[in-house]
Motif scaffolding. Structure first.
Motif, PDB file in Angstrom:
ATOM      1  N   MET A 109       0.903  -1.124  -0.008  1.00  0.00           N
ATOM      2  CA  MET A 109       0.018   0.048   0.003  1.00  0.00           C
ATOM      3  C   MET A 109       0.838   1.315   0.078  1.00  0.00           C
ATOM      4  N   SER A 110       0.436   2.300  -0.834  1.00  0.00           N
ATOM      5  CA  SER A 110       1.379   3.345  -0.859  1.00  0.00           C
ATOM      6  C   SER A 110       1.023   4.273   0.378  1.00  0.00           C
ATOM      7  N   ARG A 111       2.252   4.838   0.638  1.00  0.00           N
ATOM      8  CA  ARG A 111       1.949   5.847   1.795  1.00  0.00           C
ATOM      9  C   ARG A 111       1.667   7.394   1.298  1.00  0.00           C
ATOM     10  N   ILE A 112       1.710   7.585   0.040  1.00  0.00           N
ATOM     11  CA  ILE A 112       1.603   8.734  -0.476  1.00  0.00           C
ATOM     12  C   ILE A 112      -0.011   9.131  -0.658  1.00  0.00           C
ATOM     13  N   ILE A 113      -0.122  10.314   0.204  1.00  0.00           N
ATOM     14  CA  ILE A 113      -1.428  10.902   0.233  1.00  0.00           C
ATOM     15  C   ILE A 113      -1.542  12.374  -0.276  1.00  0.00           C
ATOM     16  N   GLY A 114      -2.246  12.476  -1.247  1.00  0.00           N
ATOM     17  CA  GLY A 114      -2.541  13.769  -2.129  1.00  0.00           C
ATOM     18  C   GLY A 114      -3.248  14.647  -1.138  1.00  0.00           C
ATOM     19  N   LYS A 115      -2.804  16.045  -1.016  1.00  0.00           N
ATOM     20  CA  LYS A 115      -3.533  17.090  -0.350  1.00  0.00           C
ATOM     21  C   LYS A 115      -4.675  17.830  -0.837  1.00  0.00           C
ATOM     22  N   ASN A 116      -4.844  17.599  -2.331  1.00  0.00           N
ATOM     23  CA  ASN A 116      -5.966  18.288  -2.835  1.00  0.00           C
ATOM     24  C   ASN A 116      -5.832  19.758  -2.570  1.00  0.00           C
ATOM     25  N   ASP A 117      -4.762  20.432  -2.670  1.00  0.00           N
ATOM     26  CA  ASP A 117      -4.380  21.808  -2.125  1.00  0.00           C
ATOM     27  C   ASP A 117      -4.251  22.708  -3.440  1.00  0.00           C
ATOM     28  N   GLY A 118      -4.444  22.203  -4.652  1.00  0.00           N
ATOM     29  CA  GLY A 118      -4.215  23.260  -5.647  1.00  0.00           C
ATOM     30  C   GLY A 118      -5.426  23.407  -6.629  1.00  0.00           C
ATOM     31  N   PRO A 119      -5.507  24.143  -7.548  1.00  0.00           N
ATOM     32  CA  PRO A 119      -6.791  24.511  -8.267  1.00  0.00           C
ATOM     33  C   PRO A 119      -7.566  23.161  -8.675  1.00  0.00           C
ATOM     34  N   ASN A 120      -9.099  23.457  -8.288  1.00  0.00           N
ATOM     35  CA  ASN A 120      -9.818  22.466  -8.583  1.00  0.00           C
ATOM     36  C   ASN A 120      -9.466  21.033  -7.776  1.00  0.00           C
ATOM     37  N   GLY A 121      -8.729  21.146  -6.704  1.00  0.00           N
ATOM     38  CA  GLY A 121      -8.487  20.057  -5.859  1.00  0.00           C
ATOM     39  C   GLY A 121      -7.335  19.127  -6.325  1.00  0.00           C
ATOM     40  N   ARG A 122      -6.599  19.651  -7.303  1.00  0.00           N
ATOM     41  CA  ARG A 122      -5.326  18.895  -7.836  1.00  0.00           C
ATOM     42  C   ARG A 122      -4.492  18.873  -6.621  1.00  0.00           C
ATOM     43  N   ASN A 123      -3.422  17.787  -6.659  1.00  0.00           N
ATOM     44  CA  ASN A 123      -2.474  17.853  -5.644  1.00  0.00           C
ATOM     45  C   ASN A 123      -1.167  18.494  -6.076  1.00  0.00           C
ATOM     46  N   GLU A 124      -1.039  19.519  -5.229  1.00  0.00           N
ATOM     47  CA  GLU A 124       0.309  20.580  -5.462  1.00  0.00           C
ATOM     48  C   GLU A 124       1.422  19.839  -4.342  1.00  0.00           C
ATOM     49  N   HIS A 125       1.141  19.486  -3.327  1.00  0.00           N
ATOM     50  CA  HIS A 125       1.663  18.860  -2.340  1.00  0.00           C
ATOM     51  C   HIS A 125       1.094  17.525  -2.024  1.00  0.00           C
ATOM     52  N   TYR A 126       1.924  16.698  -1.259  1.00  0.00           N
ATOM     53  CA  TYR A 126       1.821  15.225  -0.790  1.00  0.00           C
ATOM     54  C   TYR A 126       2.137  15.129   0.695  1.00  0.00           C
ATOM     55  N   ASP A 127       1.639  14.182   1.394  1.00  0.00           N
ATOM     56  CA  ASP A 127       2.271  13.800   2.700  1.00  0.00           C
ATOM     57  C   ASP A 127       2.733  12.311   2.244  1.00  0.00           C
ATOM     58  N   ILE A 128       3.760  12.051   2.783  1.00  0.00           N
ATOM     59  CA  ILE A 128       4.644  10.719   2.406  1.00  0.00           C
ATOM     60  C   ILE A 128       5.023  10.091   3.797  1.00  0.00           C
ATOM     61  N   GLY A 129       4.317   9.176   4.530  1.00  0.00           N
ATOM     62  CA  GLY A 129       4.689   8.913   5.887  1.00  0.00           C
ATOM     63  C   GLY A 129       4.746  10.002   6.668  1.00  0.00           C
ATOM     64  N   ASN A 130       5.849  10.193   7.496  1.00  0.00           N
ATOM     65  CA  ASN A 130       6.181  11.340   8.494  1.00  0.00           C
ATOM     66  C   ASN A 130       6.359  12.550   7.767  1.00  0.00           C
ATOM     67  N   ARG A 131       6.573  12.695   6.396  1.00  0.00           N
ATOM     68  CA  ARG A 131       7.087  13.639   5.596  1.00  0.00           C
ATOM     69  C   ARG A 131       6.007  14.552   5.261  1.00  0.00           C
ATOM     70  N   LYS A 132       5.661  15.595   5.594  1.00  0.00           N
ATOM     71  CA  LYS A 132       4.511  16.560   5.161  1.00  0.00           C
ATOM     72  C   LYS A 132       4.606  17.547   4.278  1.00  0.00           C
ATOM     73  N   ASP A 133       3.609  17.733   3.241  1.00  0.00           N
ATOM     74  CA  ASP A 133       3.683  18.776   2.379  1.00  0.00           C
ATOM     75  C   ASP A 133       4.897  18.758   1.447  1.00  0.00           C
ATOM     76  N   VAL A 134       5.135  17.604   0.893  1.00  0.00           N
ATOM     77  CA  VAL A 134       6.213  17.305  -0.109  1.00  0.00           C
ATOM     78  C   VAL A 134       5.745  17.965  -1.279  1.00  0.00           C
ATOM     79  N   PRO A 135       6.422  18.800  -2.081  1.00  0.00           N
ATOM     80  CA  PRO A 135       6.001  19.507  -3.345  1.00  0.00           C
ATOM     81  C   PRO A 135       5.621  18.269  -4.494  1.00  0.00           C
TER      82      PRO A 135
END
Length: 70
Positions: free
Chosen positions: A1-27
């Protein structure tokens, strides 16, 4: 299972940042580069328009998707 979680923080809910495990807001660009280097098993890169995004490989589970329905 992937640990990558999209933040849906860009226009129209696109992912501009992701959380990966304990790494937060990775571009997005950094995550895409990591996926291309094979650092995240079970994921691939998809190009939408002129931008690339990380996505989980298809399977029957929704709980391991990059976009988990935040």
């Amino acid at each position: 299972m992937s640990r990558i979680i999209g933040k849906n923080d860009g226009p129209n809910g696109r992912n501009e940042h992701y959380d990966i495990g304990n790494r937060k807001d990775v571009p997005r660009r950094k995550v895409v580069a990591e996926v291309k280097r094979g650092e995240h098993a079970g994921t691939h890169v998809v190009k939408i328009g002129d931008r690339e995004y990380a996505r989980d490989n298809p399977d029957r589970s929704k709980r391991d998707n990059v976009n988990r329905g935040r």
